[in-house]
Write a protein that holds these residues in place. Structure first.
Motif, PDB file in Angstrom:
ATOM      1  N   GLN A 206      -4.953   6.497  -1.553  1.00  0.00           N
ATOM      2  CA  GLN A 206      -4.229   5.270  -1.218  1.00  0.00           C
ATOM      3  C   GLN A 206      -4.348   4.283  -2.372  1.00  0.00           C
ATOM      4  OE1 GLN A 206      -5.519   2.621   2.035  1.00  0.00           O
ATOM      5  NE2 GLN A 206      -3.379   2.553   2.668  1.00  0.00           N
ATOM      6  N   ARG A 207      -3.228   3.704  -2.786  1.00  0.00           N
ATOM      7  CA  ARG A 207      -3.164   2.720  -3.864  1.00  0.00           C
ATOM      8  C   ARG A 207      -2.643   1.417  -3.290  1.00  0.00           C
ATOM      9  NH1 ARG A 207      -2.888   4.999  -9.200  1.00  0.00           N
ATOM     10  NH2 ARG A 207      -3.117   2.789  -9.622  1.00  0.00           N
ATOM     11  N   SER A 208      -2.829   0.342  -4.046  1.00  0.00           N
ATOM     12  CA  SER A 208      -2.312  -0.953  -3.615  1.00  0.00           C
ATOM     13  C   SER A 208      -1.999  -1.807  -4.834  1.00  0.00           C
ATOM     14  CB  SER A 208      -3.333  -1.675  -2.727  1.00  0.00           C
ATOM     15  OG  SER A 208      -4.488  -2.001  -3.470  1.00  0.00           O
ATOM     16  N   LYS A 209      -1.157  -2.816  -4.612  1.00  0.00           N
ATOM     17  CA  LYS A 209      -0.873  -3.792  -5.659  1.00  0.00           C
ATOM     18  C   LYS A 209      -0.601  -5.129  -4.991  1.00  0.00           C
ATOM     19  CE  LYS A 209       4.123  -3.175  -6.152  1.00  0.00           C
ATOM     20  NZ  LYS A 209       5.212  -2.958  -7.086  1.00  0.00           N
TER      21      LYS A 209
ATOM     22  N   TYR B  70       0.838  -1.193   0.000  1.00  0.00           N
ATOM     23  CA  TYR B  70       0.000   0.000   0.000  1.00  0.00           C
ATOM     24  C   TYR B  70       0.876   1.248   0.000  1.00  0.00           C
ATOM     25  CZ  TYR B  70      -3.611  -3.284   1.438  1.00  0.00           C
ATOM     26  OH  TYR B  70      -4.482  -4.351   1.491  1.00  0.00           O
ATOM     27  N   TRP B  71       0.417   2.305  -0.693  1.00  0.00           N
ATOM     28  CA  TRP B  71       1.100   3.585  -0.697  1.00  0.00           C
ATOM     29  C   TRP B  71       0.095   4.664  -1.073  1.00  0.00           C
ATOM     30  CZ3 TRP B  71       1.073   0.190  -4.651  1.00  0.00           C
ATOM     31  CH2 TRP B  71       0.768   0.653  -5.917  1.00  0.00           C
ATOM     32  N   ASN B  72       0.471   5.895  -0.814  1.00  0.00           N
ATOM     33  CA  ASN B  72      -0.353   7.035  -1.206  1.00  0.00           C
ATOM     34  C   ASN B  72       0.184   7.615  -2.504  1.00  0.00           C
ATOM     35  OD1 ASN B  72      -2.132   6.959   0.978  1.00  0.00           O
ATOM     36  ND2 ASN B  72      -0.701   8.064   2.268  1.00  0.00           N
ATOM     37  N   ASP B  73      -0.710   7.823  -3.471  1.00  0.00           N
ATOM     38  CA  ASP B  73      -0.351   8.407  -4.754  1.00  0.00           C
ATOM     39  C   ASP B  73       0.185   9.824  -4.525  1.00  0.00           C
ATOM     40  OD1 ASP B  73      -1.028  10.080  -7.271  1.00  0.00           O
ATOM     41  OD2 ASP B  73      -1.221   7.994  -7.953  1.00  0.00           O
ATOM     42  N   ARG B  74       1.337  10.126  -5.101  1.00  0.00           N
ATOM     43  CA  ARG B  74       1.972  11.436  -4.879  1.00  0.00           C
ATOM     44  C   ARG B  74       1.131  12.600  -5.398  1.00  0.00           C
ATOM     45  NH1 ARG B  74       8.164  10.189  -6.725  1.00  0.00           N
ATOM     46  NH2 ARG B  74       8.508   8.519  -5.219  1.00  0.00           N
ATOM     47  N   SER B  75       0.483  12.405  -6.544  1.00  0.00           N
ATOM     48  CA  SER B  75      -0.230  13.532  -7.143  1.00  0.00           C
ATOM     49  C   SER B  75      -1.636  13.723  -6.583  1.00  0.00           C
ATOM     50  CB  SER B  75      -0.294  13.382  -8.663  1.00  0.00           C
ATOM     51  OG  SER B  75      -0.957  12.188  -9.001  1.00  0.00           O
ATOM     52  N   THR B  76      -2.301  12.635  -6.186  1.00  0.00           N
ATOM     53  CA  THR B  76      -3.687  12.755  -5.721  1.00  0.00           C
ATOM     54  C   THR B  76      -3.851  12.512  -4.225  1.00  0.00           C
ATOM     55  OG1 THR B  76      -4.185  10.428  -6.132  1.00  0.00           O
ATOM     56  CG2 THR B  76      -4.550  11.966  -7.959  1.00  0.00           C
TER      57      THR B  76
END
Length: 75
Positions: free
Chosen positions: A38-41, A29-35
């Motif tokens: 929270q994103r995940s893969k 999990y991480w936070n998108d730098r531009s928006t």
């Protein structure tokens, strides 16, 4: 995949190949730098790779694989 498993996969696995994979699944999990969203893969750590044959091999043998059964075409 890393090491010898990755070398074998690179040499023998192609699109449409039937394989068996044993390993573990986790999500990063991480936070998108531009928006800031929270994103995940998914991350799969492969412990074992089994080469089961290709779709063509499976179709020629009447749908029987080395694991004792056929697989759907979109598997």
């Amino acid at each position: 995949m890393w090491g010898k498993t990755a070398e074998i996969a690179a040499q023998y696995v192609r699109k449409g190949s039937l394989i068996g994979v044993t390993g573990s699944l986790k999500f990063e999990y991480w936070n998108d730098r531009s928006t800031g969203v929270q994103r995940s893969k998914p991350v799969i750590s492969v412990d074992r790779l089994d080469l089961l044959g290709s779709k063509q091999d499976n179709e020629q043998s009447g749908g029987n694989s080395s694991m004792g059964g056929g697989y759907p075409d979109d598997f």
